[in-house]
Design a protein around this motif. Sequence first.
Motif, PDB file in Angstrom:
ATOM      1  N   UNK A  13       6.273   3.252   6.055  1.00  0.00           N
ATOM      2  CA  UNK A  13       6.562   2.676   7.363  1.00  0.00           C
ATOM      3  C   UNK A  13       7.917   1.992   7.303  1.00  0.00           C
ATOM      4  N   UNK A  14       8.889   2.582   7.899  1.00  0.00           N
ATOM      5  CA  UNK A  14      10.244   2.052   7.837  1.00  0.00           C
ATOM      6  C   UNK A  14      10.668   1.617   9.228  1.00  0.00           C
ATOM      7  N   UNK A  15      10.904   0.302   9.371  1.00  0.00           N
ATOM      8  CA  UNK A  15      11.218  -0.241  10.685  1.00  0.00           C
ATOM      9  C   UNK A  15      12.449   0.400  11.310  1.00  0.00           C
TER      10      UNK A  15
ATOM     11  N   UNK B 149      16.326   8.669   5.003  1.00  0.00           N
ATOM     12  CA  UNK B 149      17.719   9.108   5.098  1.00  0.00           C
ATOM     13  C   UNK B 149      18.613   7.976   5.583  1.00  0.00           C
ATOM     14  N   UNK B 150      19.873   8.193   5.369  1.00  0.00           N
ATOM     15  CA  UNK B 150      20.897   7.174   5.559  1.00  0.00           C
ATOM     16  C   UNK B 150      20.984   6.665   6.990  1.00  0.00           C
ATOM     17  N   UNK B 151      21.123   7.577   7.936  1.00  0.00           N
ATOM     18  CA  UNK B 151      21.414   7.172   9.309  1.00  0.00           C
ATOM     19  C   UNK B 151      20.138   7.051  10.137  1.00  0.00           C
ATOM     20  N   UNK B 152      19.332   8.109  10.119  1.00  0.00           N
ATOM     21  CA  UNK B 152      18.166   8.131  10.996  1.00  0.00           C
ATOM     22  C   UNK B 152      16.899   7.621  10.330  1.00  0.00           C
ATOM     23  N   UNK B 153      16.991   7.279   9.060  1.00  0.00           N
ATOM     24  CA  UNK B 153      15.819   6.785   8.334  1.00  0.00           C
ATOM     25  C   UNK B 153      14.640   7.748   8.421  1.00  0.00           C
TER      26      UNK B 153
ATOM     27  N   UNK C  60      13.415   3.591  13.915  1.00  0.00           N
ATOM     28  CA  UNK C  60      13.724   3.559  15.347  1.00  0.00           C
ATOM     29  C   UNK C  60      15.072   4.227  15.604  1.00  0.00           C
ATOM     30  N   UNK C  61      15.955   4.216  14.592  1.00  0.00           N
ATOM     31  CA  UNK C  61      17.251   4.894  14.730  1.00  0.00           C
ATOM     32  C   UNK C  61      17.073   6.357  15.088  1.00  0.00           C
ATOM     33  N   UNK C  62      15.986   6.948  14.565  1.00  0.00           N
ATOM     34  CA  UNK C  62      15.753   8.367  14.810  1.00  0.00           C
ATOM     35  C   UNK C  62      15.503   8.600  16.292  1.00  0.00           C
ATOM     36  N   UNK C  63      14.775   7.627  16.924  1.00  0.00           N
ATOM     37  CA  UNK C  63      14.495   7.782  18.356  1.00  0.00           C
ATOM     38  C   UNK C  63      15.775   7.668  19.164  1.00  0.00           C
TER      39      UNK C  63
ATOM     40  N   UNK D   5       9.486   3.270 -17.236  1.00  0.00           N
ATOM     41  CA  UNK D   5      10.519   3.409 -16.208  1.00  0.00           C
ATOM     42  C   UNK D   5      10.009   2.835 -14.891  1.00  0.00           C
ATOM     43  N   UNK D   6      10.911   2.090 -14.232  1.00  0.00           N
ATOM     44  CA  UNK D   6      10.574   1.517 -12.923  1.00  0.00           C
ATOM     45  C   UNK D   6      11.560   2.061 -11.906  1.00  0.00           C
ATOM     46  N   UNK D   7      11.037   2.570 -10.810  1.00  0.00           N
ATOM     47  CA  UNK D   7      11.946   3.057  -9.766  1.00  0.00           C
ATOM     48  C   UNK D   7      11.402   2.656  -8.408  1.00  0.00           C
ATOM     49  N   UNK D   8      12.320   2.470  -7.462  1.00  0.00           N
ATOM     50  CA  UNK D   8      11.924   2.148  -6.100  1.00  0.00           C
ATOM     51  C   UNK D   8      12.691   3.012  -5.123  1.00  0.00           C
ATOM     52  N   UNK D   9      12.038   3.333  -4.020  1.00  0.00           N
ATOM     53  CA  UNK D   9      12.727   4.114  -2.994  1.00  0.00           C
ATOM     54  C   UNK D   9      13.753   3.225  -2.318  1.00  0.00           C
ATOM     55  N   UNK D  10      14.680   3.841  -1.595  1.00  0.00           N
ATOM     56  CA  UNK D  10      15.768   3.096  -0.965  1.00  0.00           C
ATOM     57  C   UNK D  10      15.764   3.278   0.535  1.00  0.00           C
ATOM     58  N   UNK D  11      16.482   2.393   1.159  1.00  0.00           N
ATOM     59  CA  UNK D  11      16.800   2.553   2.571  1.00  0.00           C
ATOM     60  C   UNK D  11      15.560   2.536   3.448  1.00  0.00           C
ATOM     61  N   UNK D  12      14.476   1.908   2.979  1.00  0.00           N
ATOM     62  CA  UNK D  12      13.300   1.813   3.834  1.00  0.00           C
ATOM     63  C   UNK D  12      12.717   0.421   3.697  1.00  0.00           C
ATOM     64  N   UNK D  13      12.392  -0.147   4.810  1.00  0.00           N
ATOM     65  CA  UNK D  13      11.762  -1.453   4.821  1.00  0.00           C
ATOM     66  C   UNK D  13      10.784  -1.509   5.980  1.00  0.00           C
TER      67      UNK D  13
END
Lengths: 95, 979
Positions: free
Chosen positions: B104-106, B47-51, B109-112, B91-99
Amino acid sequence: MIINHPLLGQRDAQEFTYLGDACLIDRPEWQPEGGLEEFTDYAYQRENPAGEHRELWFHEQGDRSWLVVTRNTLTHEISKVELATDVARARGRHK
Amino acid sequence: MTRISGGLMDRSKELSFSFDGKTFQGFQGDTLASALQANGVRLMGRSFKYHRPRGVISAGSEEPNALVELRSGARKEPNTRATVVELFDGLKANSQNCWPSRKFDALAVNDLLSPFFAAGFYYKTFMWPAKFWEKVYEPIIRHAAGLGTLSLEPDPDVYDKGFLHCDLLVTGAGPAGLAAALTAGRSGARIILADTDFLMGGRLNAERFALGDEAGSAWAAAAVDELASMPNVRLMPRTSILGAYDHGIFSAVESVSDHLAVPAEGKPRQILWRIYAKKNLLCAGAIERPIAFPNNDRPGIMLAGAVRAYANRWAAVAGSKVAVFTNNDDGLRTVTDLLAKGIEVVAVIDTREDGPVVSGAEHFRGAQVINTKGRLGLKSITVRLANGQSRVIACDILGVSGGWNPNVSISSHQRGRPDWNEDISAFVPGKDLPDGMSVAGAANGVFSTAMAMNSGAAGAAKALELKSAAIDLPETEDDPVSIKPFWHVKHAKGRAWLDQQNDVTVKDVKLAHQENFRSVEHLKRYTTLGMATDQGKTANVNALAVMAELCDQSIPETGTTIFRPPYVPVALGALAGRSRAKEFHPYRMTPSHKWAEEQGAVFVETGNWLRAQWFPQKGETHWRQSVDREVLATRSSVGVCDVTTLGKIDVQGTDAATFLNKIYCNGFAKLPVGKVRYGLMLREDGMAMDDGTTARMAENHFVTTTTTANALSVYRHMEFCRQCLWPDLDVQLISTTESWAQYAVAGPNARKLLRKLVDPEFDISNEAFPFMACGEITVCGGIEARLFRISFSGELAYEIAVPTRYGDGLIRALMDAGKEFDVAPYGTEALGVMRVEKGHAAGNELNGQTTARNLGMARMVSKTKDSIGSVLSRRDGLNEGNAPRLVGFQPVDRAAPLTSGAHLIGKGNPAIAEHDEGYLTSVVYSPNLGHYIGLGFLEDGETRMGETLRAVNLLGKTDIEVEVVSPHFIDPEGGRLRV
């Protein structure tokens, strides 16, 4: 919007450019000395109604006629379209 | 394997696709979302804010979570909803907003840190210290924020625009829309039926209702076939209606090639349609809404209607233990459908104590889901029973139904607000509908299939005023709506999501209420609810229901925010169409363009025109070399410049002179035939509007010129005066800018050059054709031409005009005849240098804020006749003692450069507005004088000759001492003009 041109029928408003309130037709008499108050009103004062508005459109990409369009500024309904020359003459403008 | 039996895909066409680098299989007819679920993929992004880990919740364009980056390279498209992507091979697709990965999205931590990131945090924190904003806070936020990334490569595809007309536009091809289209199509009226989906049928393809003795999807297919055979019907699948505009005009975007790896040869990617519909019927269906409860956003928690759509239409269930949480009967359909497919339904949680029971699944009535577990995918739910006890139930899919919202967006695009319908606990279109619109089916709150179809058919018949009997419609389900409003679970710990795309929770709504942002429009902006790419389609109603509760008012009293186009996101490429890069606007080329290209001219855009700017010769490497040479050559011998672009207006009639006398501030009524006069036009408010020359060709025939930039607006203004102010003057106007090719021939040898082309019977000696003369002549053995002896350069000069078709011929003839005089073609730069050397005002000086008086032309404004602008030009404020005056400037240190736009400050004064005495408008290097010169406006300038000031440019950080001089640098007496 669609403007129902009195001679050409329905045209997309994109063919026109808009000038403003049709009160621009009522240009005051020139005076050699005075006339400042009348011309200031003419140039700057507008009713700006929320409702029926008579306004000037120029058919720039069509027959180059000026039209007086009666349009409701709230609903955009256009209830009347006239040739500006007809309106001007009816308002006593000639030469 | 989570692919079950059935579905409407073509299983004979297997497709390969990849998601986050992993390869999967799907079928033709799958969407990316359905294929991923069929492969057991629930986690689709963050998700956008809290990942927070998220999965798909819907099966349509209302999807808030499953946003992917589609394709790679130049065609990479961020923020694409996987629910509307038609699967294609490769078709090639990739998820967004995660690294680094969606698992495992660094930045999770925003969620915490979420207690600090509540609504409104952006403008409560990051405020101090002020200087940190630009250098520290903003870069960090920019880096962390945003959804998806752009390729930054040019879009390789083309997008077209088209126009369509119809008697009836039907928006939506579900049961109501198909019934409407059949009714309308069979009547012979011109119909357009548009649907976002590639397969028309709407919910008929997602539900298991029979229509007569056919499956709903079969009936829909047959209806589409019949419609396709009608020549008066235009079927537009893959077409989203974006907005309802005035007078029955609609915008729509058609995905022509989005479902292909690359567009077919010559085909556009998408088409933006402008549809003119005499009448339109909105059959946009309804969108399901969830219920808010703690941790209601885990992958695997979906809208109940979507769970069964994936099972029925796409034979995909991304799990094996399904639970359903509902407040209405429709949610129970998911239970029935899944059981029919052999899927285990582990629990049915109904908020209603008296909800119906579906056999085959355990029911908990009067119960609520109060929590969930399973960060990367739902593992279990916690249910609070009617008796207050809790139960943990293992499940991997939870279908949630809080009711259905009629899709009212488009019905509210023209200021209308929807009305609240208590029976279905939802908003329906209000009474104030866009022009020509009526609404049918679920979009109008008519939910049963039978009633939706009837309302579609009736709606079409009414819109078209059909008199014949209604069409036969098959028998089908006609179940009533049975719902008990339930918006969010109370007395349960944990954040409950309302807007999943912008990460807005019930807690945020409470905070908005607490901070007194209670109106729905304030709620929206304070929390960002409904502001994401999904525009809150699955969130808004729930959130305003929560706010209504907090404010202790009803939902209708709370109201909705304004609905605006576009209904779905639209690519900027589609809006731009072909107007991109070099084709941004049409080019207008002068008659000498081809010839100038051959000379290697460098061109400049002047509006839509391409004008030769200078003509570099061999060995010239810097533009100044070319321009200086052209100026010197013209003043010493002869130069030729294409001036076709300046506006030309033919003015004819017995009152033509009278008319021009009213348009120009100076006198034209007594201009003799065969003479040209400089004219200044004012705006009615007394400001200088445009200048040019008018030539009297005959008693009742004038040719007026304007500046290039104002050709259109001056003509428009003159027609206004003619038609609206003095409609009985005998005068006619026509723009002739493109009709005549016109060249300036300037320099001491100008007459000698022209004599070689002007036919011998015409005497162009200084006596017969003096300065400011004009006439109709012939050149080159009989070609009609007009000759004007006017000079912008200040040299002996003429402008010669021939009909455009001879323009190329004439420039070549002039160059040929001019060889013996070393004739130099000159462009707009040299033209500019020479007019500044002479002190002629041009566009820079006629900037809309200057008067005749400022220009030094106060005496030109006649006091004895009416003209546009003459009265208001007399206003005191425009005539004060220290009014700005056009003067000349040169640098005290002759080697110093000047900058146009620099402001004039007295020598001892600080460079602040209080001490601003004027500004430079035009600056050139004069090769004749050997230094920079400028024109500009200086307070009381004409009395300050010889004074020195500073020309200060704060942006360029220059501060040059300048001397005030006459604006006429060369030949101020004008002797060269008159030889």
